[in-house]
Design an enzyme around this catalytic site. Structure first.
Site, mmCIF file in Angstrom:
data_model
loop_
_atom_site.group_PDB
_atom_site.id
_atom_site.type_symbol
_atom_site.label_atom_id
_atom_site.label_comp_id
_atom_site.label_asym_id
_atom_site.label_seq_id
_atom_site.Cartn_x
_atom_site.Cartn_y
_atom_site.Cartn_z
ATOM 1 N N ARG A 115 0.769 -1.204 -0.128
ATOM 2 C CA ARG A 115 0.121 0.070 -0.009
ATOM 3 C C ARG A 115 0.953 1.145 0.024
ATOM 4 O O ARG A 115 0.620 2.407 -0.495
ATOM 5 C CB ARG A 115 -0.973 -0.216 1.364
ATOM 6 N N ASP A 178 -12.087 -5.080 6.242
ATOM 7 C CA ASP A 178 -11.467 -6.001 7.288
ATOM 8 C C ASP A 178 -12.352 -6.571 8.089
ATOM 9 O O ASP A 178 -11.880 -7.869 8.393
ATOM 10 C CB ASP A 178 -10.226 -5.070 8.081
ATOM 11 N N ARG A 181 -14.290 -8.971 6.171
ATOM 12 C CA ARG A 181 -13.398 -10.464 5.772
ATOM 13 C C ARG A 181 -13.298 -11.045 7.181
ATOM 14 O O ARG A 181 -13.162 -12.430 7.023
ATOM 15 C CB ARG A 181 -12.082 -9.809 5.411
ATOM 16 N N HIS A 205 -5.216 0.018 8.385
ATOM 17 C CA HIS A 205 -5.791 -0.744 7.101
ATOM 18 C C HIS A 205 -4.675 -1.141 6.259
ATOM 19 O O HIS A 205 -4.888 -0.918 5.116
ATOM 20 C CB HIS A 205 -6.764 0.223 6.489
#
Length: 341
Positions: A115, A178, A181, A205
């Site tokens: 990221r 998140d 999931r 995140h």
């Protein structure tokens, strides 16, 4: 007939019910502006927002392709009015009167990328979009999806500070994916009803900053020591799992759109005064040493009404938090410096 204190809505008594009518439009329901509407997340998110009954107007913005997306979505027989806005010259019009601004704009992650690798491109996109939001609709709730969220939320905050319109209760990093999931994975592992399974996910995140609180799963389930570590790591690395499965053709777009709509819907309900609890990455004093942190928060008409904190952590989770703090601090500082440079 009464006027709400914040001037957002007019409450009209109709029979035995109450209808919330936007001041800014003849259409009932608030306005949502989706910035990055032609992208991999933007298109499915636009679809889900179009069919959300809590939305009166949906403004679709991107640098290209927006008219086609809007034409497609406008053929759906749901109440939200859809309008397209293309290019920087139309950004202000897209934002005028917005109650909620959703930002998935940016480049997606590809195989081998972290990221952090996205930072240079996406940081500039978020900065420029937030400049327009700060000037046009500074009281809107701003839901940031663009990665790296650990840095882009501080970027947004610094832009709003620069324009003297900063309200930390109205800027959110969307970490709902998140949570989604974690709930899917726990339900599959333990055979629980996924629609009733809740798993708080705190921290940030990205990678090690994603901290699923498996000790706080509801309804309560037990995990062996041999289950906790691999399940935690799978939740932390789930984005990479999708990137690899798509073999370079994209990242998590459909699941992110689903999660994004879930969070936006909670914001909309909160705006109407219906208390909502969601995890989100916001300015927070929940954990010492970092200015931003994701925990469960209570949403309401002013945005963040309460930060509910981490709850009681077990030894493993406490260690995860300590491991996340340096990474979070670095990401936050990087975002702040980007705006201040």
């Amino acid at each position: 007939m009464s006027l709400s204190m914040n001037g957002r809505t007019l409450m009209s008594m109709l029979g035995n019910g109450v209808r919330f009518v936007s001041f800014r439009s003849k259409h009932s329901g608030p306005k949502v502006a989706l910035l990055g509407a032609n992208g991999g997340i933007g298109q499915p998110l636009g679809l889900l927002l179009k069919i959300n009954p809590n939305i009166g107007r949906l403004a679709l913005y991107d640098i290209v392709g927006t008219p086609g997306v809007a034409a497609d979505l406008s053929h759906i027989d749901s109440p939200a009015e859809v309008k397209a806005f293309t290019g920087p010259q139309e950004l202000q019009k897209a934002l005028e009167g917005a109650d909620v601004v959703v930002i998935p704009a940016g480049v997606p992650r590809k195989p081998g990328m972290t990221r952090d690798d996205l930072f240079n491109t996406n940081a500039g996109i978020v900065r420029d979009l937030c400049e327009a939001v700060a000037k046009t609709c500074p009281k809107a709730f701003v839901a940031i999806i663009t990665n790296p969220v650990n840095s882009t939320v501080p970027i947004a905050s610094e832009v709003f500070k620069k324009h003297n319109v900063y309200d930390p209760k109205r800027i959110f990093g969307v970490t709902t994916l998140d949570v989604v999931r974690a709930q899917a994975f726990v339900s599959t592992m333990k055979g629980t009803d996924v629609s009733k399974t809740t798993v708080p996910v705190i921290g940030g995140h990205a990678g090690v900053t994603i901290i699923p609180l498996l000790s706080q799963v509801k309804p309560s389930v037990k995990f062996s020591d041999s289950e906790v570590k691999p399940l935690t790591e799978r939740i932390q690395d789930a984005g990479t799992e999708v990137v690899q499965a798509k073999a370079g053709a994209g990242s998590a777009t459909l699941s992110m759109a689903f999660a994004g709509e879930r969070f936006v819907n909670a914001l909309l309900k909160g705006l109407k005064g219906e208390k909502q609890v969601q995890c989100a990455y916001v300015k927070s004093d929940a954990v010492q040493g970092v200015e931003y942190f994701s925990t469960p928060i209570e949403l309401g008409p002013n945005g963040v009404e309460k930060i509910l904190g981490t709850g009681t952590l077990n030894a493993f989770e406490k260690q995860l938090v300590q491991s996340a703090i340096p990474e979070l601090k670095s990401s936050i500082e990087k975002g702040v410096k980007f705006v201040k440079k």
